[in-house]
Design a protein around this motif. Structure first.
Motif, mmCIF file in Angstrom:
data_model
loop_
_atom_site.group_PDB
_atom_site.id
_atom_site.type_symbol
_atom_site.label_atom_id
_atom_site.label_comp_id
_atom_site.label_asym_id
_atom_site.label_seq_id
_atom_site.Cartn_x
_atom_site.Cartn_y
_atom_site.Cartn_z
ATOM 1 N N TRP A 113 -17.691 -2.434 -2.278
ATOM 2 C CA TRP A 113 -18.032 -3.386 -3.333
ATOM 3 C C TRP A 113 -17.903 -4.816 -2.835
ATOM 4 O O TRP A 113 -16.890 -5.169 -2.227
ATOM 5 N N LYS A 119 -21.275 -6.391 -6.987
ATOM 6 C CA LYS A 119 -22.215 -5.258 -6.867
ATOM 7 C C LYS A 119 -21.853 -4.485 -5.606
ATOM 8 O O LYS A 119 -21.126 -4.999 -4.747
ATOM 9 N N PHE A 123 -26.698 -4.224 -2.473
ATOM 10 C CA PHE A 123 -27.388 -4.742 -3.657
ATOM 11 C C PHE A 123 -27.626 -6.235 -3.457
ATOM 12 O O PHE A 123 -26.675 -6.982 -3.256
ATOM 13 N N TYR A 128 -31.648 -5.627 -7.723
ATOM 14 C CA TYR A 128 -31.354 -4.248 -7.375
ATOM 15 C C TYR A 128 -32.141 -3.817 -6.149
ATOM 16 O O TYR A 128 -33.264 -4.288 -5.963
ATOM 17 N N LEU A 217 -21.812 1.360 -12.076
ATOM 18 C CA LEU A 217 -23.090 0.732 -12.434
ATOM 19 C C LEU A 217 -23.538 1.145 -13.832
ATOM 20 O O LEU A 217 -24.712 0.977 -14.200
#
Ligand code: ADP
Ligand code: MN
Ligand code: MN
Ligand code: MN
Length: 336
Positions: A113, A119, A123, A128, A217
């Protein structure tokens, strides 16, 4: 030479406990568990004791070398209250497997992360990546993100003597898995927690955090993270009987709620019936069925109904001690 012993324990936060640790210097240390003294900590800082009577006890239960530290050892501990009884946060003390008859293989999934974008790695900021499909077991900079961290973690785990059986990139971008197997439920839990500790610590040096949440998510079309629990005892390993398997599998049916209670927070977000999961309200099992609560691996059937089972419901943030304790209780409750 003075040794650095990193005493590791689980705090009292609910619903998800976190790792805590502090260093103890020991002169002329033998490297043996029996030479690790009990220690104490301020339980009022970890939600484990009131300030007026704050001492909790650390009881060493597992030791391995700390490959990243000169003269270092990692010492996994159980937490006892000031009276010397297992603290209510101590899931390891619930495990009824004194003869180590239960073998566990946990498949720990997690996300790497990025604290800046909040994110997963891979990402793009404010957007996205492409949809799921190419990331699972991928290679290449378009699809595999954070391999340097994953590789370093694997090496450190192996150098520490942890029984990692494999690693793989998972279905979502930035999501990975490692598998650890041990003969003995307590040891399997110890090794998972030490491996989690090492991953967190390696992440610090990369400025990457580890997201253990089972559905970080949310409701978007990205897989959640599990911690499938593969388990066996002598009966399951040697049954040679479909009927014995059915009896054990049926023993899980009336205690769905008790299992889900210890299978990790927010699991209703993950166990939806989609993304290779079963619905949290149902109980099902089937050969090779990755949409079932418990999968009967093909291996078990091919060996003539001797082998192991896979409970697919525990999530990535579950405590392997509590998961193992509950599975053992249910397996032992089966009337054969
Ligand atoms: P999959 O992704 O197909 O579910 P993995 O290969 O990731 O499977 O994990 C299978 C796990 O099952 C491994 O951790 C392995 O150690 C474990 N396992 C294999 N045999 C046994 C057994 N007899 N008892 C308990 N666990 C087992
Ligand atoms: Mn797996
Ligand atoms: Mn997986
Ligand atoms: Mn699995």
């Amino acid at each position: 030479m003075a040794a650095k012993l990193e005493y590791i324990w689980l705090d009292g936060y609910k619903p998800t406990q976190s790792l805590r640790s502090k260093t103890k210097i020991e002169a002329d240390f033998s490297g043996k568990l029996e030479d690790c003294p009990n220690w104490s900590f301020d339980g009022s800082s970890t939600e484990q004791a009131p300030g007026g009577s704050s001492d909790c006890i650390l009881k060493p239960v597992f030791i391995c070398p700390d490959p990243q530290r000169k003269e270092g050892y990692l010492v996994m501990c159980e937490v006892l209250n000031s009276a010397g009884e297992p603290h209510e946060s101590n899931g390891r003390a619930l495990i009824q497997d004194d003869d180590n008859d239960f073998w566990f293989g946990f498949e720990q999934e997690y996300f790497l992360w990025d604290p800046e974008t909040n994110k997963p790695l891979g990402f793009p900021a404010g957007g996205y990546p492409g949809p799921q499909g190419p990331y699972y077991c991928s290679v290449g900079a378009n699809n595999a993100f954070g391999r340097d961290i994953v590789e370093e973690h694997l090496d450190v785990c192996l150098d520490a003597g942890l029984n990692v059986e494999g690693i793989n990139a998972e279905v979502a971008a930035g999501q990975w898995e490692f598998q650890i197997f041990a003969k003995g439920a307590k040891e399997a839990g110890d090794q998972i927690w030490v491996a989690r500790y090492l991953l967190e610590r390696i992440g610090e040096t990369y400025g990457v955090s580890i997201n253990w949440h089972c559905k970080p998510l949310g409701t978007l079309d990205w897989n959640g993270s599990g911690m499938h629990a593969n388990f066996s005892n002598t009966v399951l390993r040697t049954a040679a009987s479909e009927e014995t398997y059915k009896k054990i599998l049926e023993a899980f049916r009336p205690v769905v709620k008790e299992h889900i209670e210890v299978y990790g927070a927010d699991n209703e977000l993950r166990l939806t019936g989609k993304h290779e999961t079963a619905s949290i309200n149902d109980y099902s099992y089937g050969v090779s069925d990755r949409g079932a609560s418990i999968r009967i691996p093909l291996y078990t059937v091919q060996k003539g109904w001797s082998g192991y089972l896979e409970d697919r419901r525990p999530n990535s943030a579950a405590d392997p001690y509590k998961v193992a304790a509950r599975i053992i209780k249910t397996v032992k409750s089966a009337v054969l």
